[in-house]
Design a protein around this motif. Sequence first.
Motif, PDB file in Angstrom:
ATOM      1  N   ILE A 183     -28.325  10.226 -26.972  1.00 13.27           N
ATOM      2  CA  ILE A 183     -26.957  10.114 -27.504  1.00 13.27           C
ATOM      3  C   ILE A 183     -26.925  10.614 -28.939  1.00 13.27           C
ATOM      4  O   ILE A 183     -26.022  11.339 -29.357  1.00 13.27           O
ATOM      5  CB  ILE A 183     -26.484   8.647 -27.407  1.00 13.27           C
ATOM      6  N   MET A 217     -29.976  11.728 -19.258  1.00 13.20           N
ATOM      7  CA  MET A 217     -28.908  10.740 -19.277  1.00 13.20           C
ATOM      8  C   MET A 217     -28.292  10.539 -17.898  1.00 13.20           C
ATOM      9  O   MET A 217     -27.996   9.421 -17.490  1.00 13.20           O
ATOM     10  CB  MET A 217     -27.857  11.291 -20.241  1.00 13.20           C
ATOM     11  N   GLY A 221     -29.948   6.754 -14.984  1.00 14.29           N
ATOM     12  CA  GLY A 221     -29.113   5.589 -14.685  1.00 14.29           C
ATOM     13  C   GLY A 221     -29.451   4.916 -13.371  1.00 14.29           C
ATOM     14  O   GLY A 221     -29.722   3.699 -13.324  1.00 14.29           O
ATOM     15  N   GLY A 237     -36.128 -13.388  -5.857  1.00  9.45           N
ATOM     16  CA  GLY A 237     -36.049 -13.585  -4.414  1.00  9.45           C
ATOM     17  C   GLY A 237     -35.018 -12.717  -3.717  1.00  9.45           C
ATOM     18  O   GLY A 237     -34.698 -12.953  -2.552  1.00  9.45           O
TER      19      GLY A 237
ATOM     20  N   PHE B  25     -22.494   7.703 -24.543  1.00  4.43           N
ATOM     21  CA  PHE B  25     -23.009   6.431 -24.041  1.00  4.43           C
ATOM     22  C   PHE B  25     -22.379   6.102 -22.688  1.00  4.43           C
ATOM     23  O   PHE B  25     -23.063   5.725 -21.736  1.00  4.43           O
ATOM     24  CB  PHE B  25     -22.733   5.319 -25.058  1.00  4.43           C
ATOM     25  N   SER B  28     -23.776   7.998 -19.968  1.00  5.96           N
ATOM     26  CA  SER B  28     -25.062   7.499 -19.479  1.00  5.96           C
ATOM     27  C   SER B  28     -24.902   6.218 -18.678  1.00  5.96           C
ATOM     28  O   SER B  28     -25.777   5.848 -17.900  1.00  5.96           O
ATOM     29  CB  SER B  28     -26.016   7.267 -20.653  1.00  5.96           C
ATOM     30  N   PRO B  31     -23.932   6.722 -14.407  1.00  4.32           N
ATOM     31  CA  PRO B  31     -24.963   6.788 -13.361  1.00  4.32           C
ATOM     32  C   PRO B  31     -25.621   5.437 -13.070  1.00  4.32           C
ATOM     33  O   PRO B  31     -26.098   5.228 -11.956  1.00  4.32           O
ATOM     34  CB  PRO B  31     -25.997   7.773 -13.925  1.00  4.32           C
ATOM     35  N   VAL B  32     -25.664   4.527 -14.053  1.00  2.84           N
ATOM     36  CA  VAL B  32     -26.260   3.212 -13.784  1.00  2.84           C
ATOM     37  C   VAL B  32     -25.438   2.502 -12.710  1.00  2.84           C
ATOM     38  O   VAL B  32     -25.962   2.074 -11.669  1.00  2.84           O
ATOM     39  CB  VAL B  32     -26.338   2.361 -15.066  1.00  2.84           C
ATOM     40  N   GLY B  35     -25.403   4.605  -9.389  1.00  2.00           N
ATOM     41  CA  GLY B  35     -26.567   4.434  -8.522  1.00  2.00           C
ATOM     42  C   GLY B  35     -26.492   3.137  -7.743  1.00  2.00           C
ATOM     43  O   GLY B  35     -26.780   3.087  -6.534  1.00  2.00           O
ATOM     44  N   LEU B  36     -26.046   2.079  -8.421  1.00  2.00           N
ATOM     45  CA  LEU B  36     -25.938   0.775  -7.766  1.00  2.00           C
ATOM     46  C   LEU B  36     -24.871   0.809  -6.675  1.00  2.00           C
ATOM     47  O   LEU B  36     -25.088   0.354  -5.544  1.00  2.00           O
ATOM     48  CB  LEU B  36     -25.588  -0.259  -8.845  1.00  2.00           C
ATOM     49  N   SER B  39     -25.999   2.940  -3.704  1.00  2.00           N
ATOM     50  CA  SER B  39     -26.967   2.224  -2.876  1.00  2.00           C
ATOM     51  C   SER B  39     -26.256   1.192  -1.993  1.00  2.00           C
ATOM     52  O   SER B  39     -26.548   1.061  -0.803  1.00  2.00           O
ATOM     53  CB  SER B  39     -27.988   1.493  -3.759  1.00  2.00           C
ATOM     54  N   LEU B  43     -26.257   1.438   2.114  1.00  2.00           N
ATOM     55  CA  LEU B  43     -26.884   0.383   2.908  1.00  2.00           C
ATOM     56  C   LEU B  43     -25.855  -0.382   3.726  1.00  2.00           C
ATOM     57  O   LEU B  43     -26.110  -0.794   4.854  1.00  2.00           O
ATOM     58  CB  LEU B  43     -27.658  -0.583   2.009  1.00  2.00           C
ATOM     59  N   PRO B 123     -28.780 -15.416  -4.916  1.00  2.00           N
ATOM     60  CA  PRO B 123     -29.188 -14.000  -4.799  1.00  2.00           C
ATOM     61  C   PRO B 123     -30.212 -13.780  -3.681  1.00  2.00           C
ATOM     62  O   PRO B 123     -30.341 -12.674  -3.159  1.00  2.00           O
ATOM     63  CB  PRO B 123     -29.809 -13.693  -6.163  1.00  2.00           C
ATOM     64  N   ALA B 124     -30.940 -14.831  -3.307  1.00  2.00           N
ATOM     65  CA  ALA B 124     -31.974 -14.674  -2.282  1.00  2.00           C
ATOM     66  C   ALA B 124     -31.435 -14.906  -0.877  1.00  2.00           C
ATOM     67  O   ALA B 124     -32.201 -14.901   0.089  1.00  2.00           O
ATOM     68  CB  ALA B 124     -33.136 -15.630  -2.567  1.00  2.00           C
ATOM     69  N   GLY B 126     -29.759 -13.079   1.092  1.00  2.00           N
ATOM     70  CA  GLY B 126     -29.590 -11.922   1.971  1.00  2.00           C
ATOM     71  C   GLY B 126     -29.211 -10.708   1.168  1.00  2.00           C
ATOM     72  O   GLY B 126     -28.903 -10.805  -0.028  1.00  2.00           O
ATOM     73  N   ILE B 127     -29.244  -9.553   1.830  1.00  2.00           N
ATOM     74  CA  ILE B 127     -29.075  -8.299   1.108  1.00  2.00           C
ATOM     75  C   ILE B 127     -27.677  -8.175   0.491  1.00  2.00           C
ATOM     76  O   ILE B 127     -27.514  -7.678  -0.616  1.00  2.00           O
ATOM     77  CB  ILE B 127     -29.422  -7.100   2.025  1.00  2.00           C
ATOM     78  N   SER B 130     -27.730 -10.158  -2.614  1.00  2.00           N
ATOM     79  CA  SER B 130     -28.531  -9.471  -3.625  1.00  2.00           C
ATOM     80  C   SER B 130     -27.662  -8.462  -4.379  1.00  2.00           C
ATOM     81  O   SER B 130     -27.633  -8.429  -5.610  1.00  2.00           O
ATOM     82  CB  SER B 130     -29.700  -8.733  -2.968  1.00  2.00           C
ATOM     83  N   PHE B 131     -26.946  -7.658  -3.598  1.00  2.00           N
ATOM     84  CA  PHE B 131     -26.098  -6.648  -4.216  1.00  2.00           C
ATOM     85  C   PHE B 131     -24.941  -7.279  -4.986  1.00  2.00           C
ATOM     86  O   PHE B 131     -24.584  -6.838  -6.074  1.00  2.00           O
ATOM     87  CB  PHE B 131     -25.552  -5.673  -3.165  1.00  2.00           C
ATOM     88  N   ALA B 134     -26.205  -8.582  -8.281  1.00  2.00           N
ATOM     89  CA  ALA B 134     -26.654  -7.510  -9.179  1.00  2.00           C
ATOM     90  C   ALA B 134     -25.461  -6.750  -9.742  1.00  2.00           C
ATOM     91  O   ALA B 134     -25.383  -6.484 -10.951  1.00  2.00           O
ATOM     92  CB  ALA B 134     -27.591  -6.554  -8.442  1.00  2.00           C
TER      93      ALA B 134
END
Lengths: 567, 193
Positions: A183, A217, A221, A237, B25, B28, B31-32, B35-36, B39, B43, B123-124, B126-127, B130-131, B134
């Motif tokens: 950045i 960048m 991510g 878990g 910023f 950047s 994509p965080v 990506g989540l 995913s 899934l 969070p534990a 099941g999938i 979890s998502f 998160a």
Amino acid sequence: MSRDFHSVHSEPSGFLRRYVFSTDHKVIAKQYLALSMFWGLFGGATAYLIRWQLARPEAEVPGWGYVSPDVYNALVTMHGTIMVFFVAMPFLLAVFGNFLIPLMIGARDMAFPRLNMLSVWVFFLASVTLLASIFVPGGPASAGWTGYPPLSAKPEYTGVDWGLNLWILALALEFASFLLGGINFLTTVMNLRAPGMTFFRLPMLVWMQLIAAVVFMISVGPLIAGAVMLLLDRIAGTTFYLPEGGGEPLLWQHLFWFFGHPEVYVILLPAFGIILDVMSVFSRKPVFGYRPIIYASLVAGFLSFVVWAHHQYISGLDPRLAMPFSVTTILISVPFSFVVFSMIATLWGGSIQFTTPMLFAVGSLGVFIFGGLTGIFNGSAPFDIYIHDTYFVVAHFHSTLISAVFFGGLAGLYFWFPKMFGRMMNETLGKIHFWLTFACFILVFGPMHLLGLGGMMRRIANPLQYDFLKPLEPLNLFITIAATVLILSQVIFVVNFVVSLVRGKAAASNPWKANTLEWATASPPPHENFEKIPSVYRGPYEYSVPGASDDWLPQDRPLADAGAAAR
Amino acid sequence: MVKTDVMTPFVEAATPPGKTGLWWFLASEIPVFGGLIASYVVLRLGSSGWAEAASHLNFSYALINTFLLLTSSMTIVMAHAAARDRSFGRASLFLGATVLLGAGFLGIKALEYSGEIAHGFTPAAGIFWSFYYAMTGLHALHVLVGIVANLTLWIDAVRGRLARHPHRVEVAGLYWHFVDIVWIFLFPLIYLS
């Protein structure tokens, strides 16, 4: 109202503010250099242990002792992690980007000097975390530098508990540090260029750092998200990567390689910038195809986002996906070939001076062509399925990355050492260092391709446990001896570096007769970089201009002078 | 000493570095979350049973939270407009409102989490869970950072120090909008599908 955006701070006087908690980009670059050199030696030591284990699997490693398979797993994991994230990135991006970007664009410092200081300290914290991971019970991470789950997702699979958690944390901190750095680089170049410094007058190194920053960048991510998910799987878990809870181990591979492949170019592009700058200076010629190289690098950066699954041909991916990913992967060789041909054309017909930096730059080009050609083989699915996870891939990977980090980075360090430290390095020692490194490199990584074709897989502690690998033992020993000489010859560099630092010949402000702005100020530059912010009149590579009195025309020399020289 | 004669930047009316830096910023950050979210979508499309898990979510809390965040995006724009007009009293009012709305969002989120955990949906579990934790957890962290930023500006505004750097309201506003936009994606993906 005219606003002053240059972040100028008068030079601090205390030792701590000056050398430790400094906001000066030049000091920060040297801090990164010290850290990356420390990690370079550490990573070299792991390479030494790995190689001797492979040469004599059942004997003790000279100077160390017996290496158990568990320790071997930790060694290969740490070697990859250290070399990619704690040597290559700080060395090529943070050292050269921090030191040169403000100097090359004619700025007094980065746009956010305190953020810059934060980024080096976050990187320091990442280094401490990674070091600490070696000493926790259970030892350091040993699931490979790629950290594939489910191996990495549950402590009981590798026997490593906190070592791997700390590994994830260290990587997360490292990514945060380089995001802050990126950045800063982008904002600095966009906002703080000197008068007349248009985007197409920027030196190649600045362009390549910018493209690398953007590619990093965008690609990192998803892996940051993925790393958090991996950590949660281990400590909270959750079941993101665990099939028994509905998760999907392949998800990590996608997130990792969506970052991992562009990452290669994040490292490669700054090295290209260094090589192009050095080649232009020492062949006294303009860089061939300045704008097309920039466009080609942008295309390569873009393509790097659509090739990631070429790392996963045998991961249980839908086979129909192999062909599109093969095509995009091999397509990437087009822009890179363009850059390589431009480098050769830059050298073509120049009055070449084989100084140490030039030797390393030309060596880097040769090694990169070598590594790039095997990349075409690896990218093609039918061939890759055969050599996947063998030493052929290891040899290919090292050929490309060593060309960038080692040869490219050292070309830059030899070239800008006078500017950084105000002293010249010893040329004779530099040349001996180059020839030993280059010869040993070929002796190590040339035969390594044969190991891979012979079927030797990576990450096994003892190849002799397989009958079909026993004939490879002499070759392994040969490679190990060459690798040991390669590592030992770096002592010449360390000696040269340290001695030159203390008693090298004092450097003039422009010892190489180069054009770019960093040579227009003293060596080393004063705290605020320039007595007066220079004005820029032309592009960075005006060498051997017909009719000019000298064979170089600095970017900041007014046109009137040039006209007078031409007459 | 600082030399002032040559400090004029190349582009006179340039964007302040803080604004350029914040845009990068945000670039950047996309994509965080991207990506989540990708995913999660991939899934979820590939497996069954997620809708059943999602039906245990508290839709009303999420709806109220959506209204709170959208309103807070409006108040921070009004704070920015007030700061630009140099009426800092009004700016402090709207900044305070933004902080309160953000805090309200986090309070309701906490109620929601505790209710779910009380029913065994940790969070534990099941999938999907979890998502869920998160994605909303990462978003909540961003809300927290935004609240701290806005609170800092509110304190400056109340103490009359905002006049020195009014453009910071705009920079904080850009970040706050981003946090809001992420929620606009999370809300339908998690609660409405």
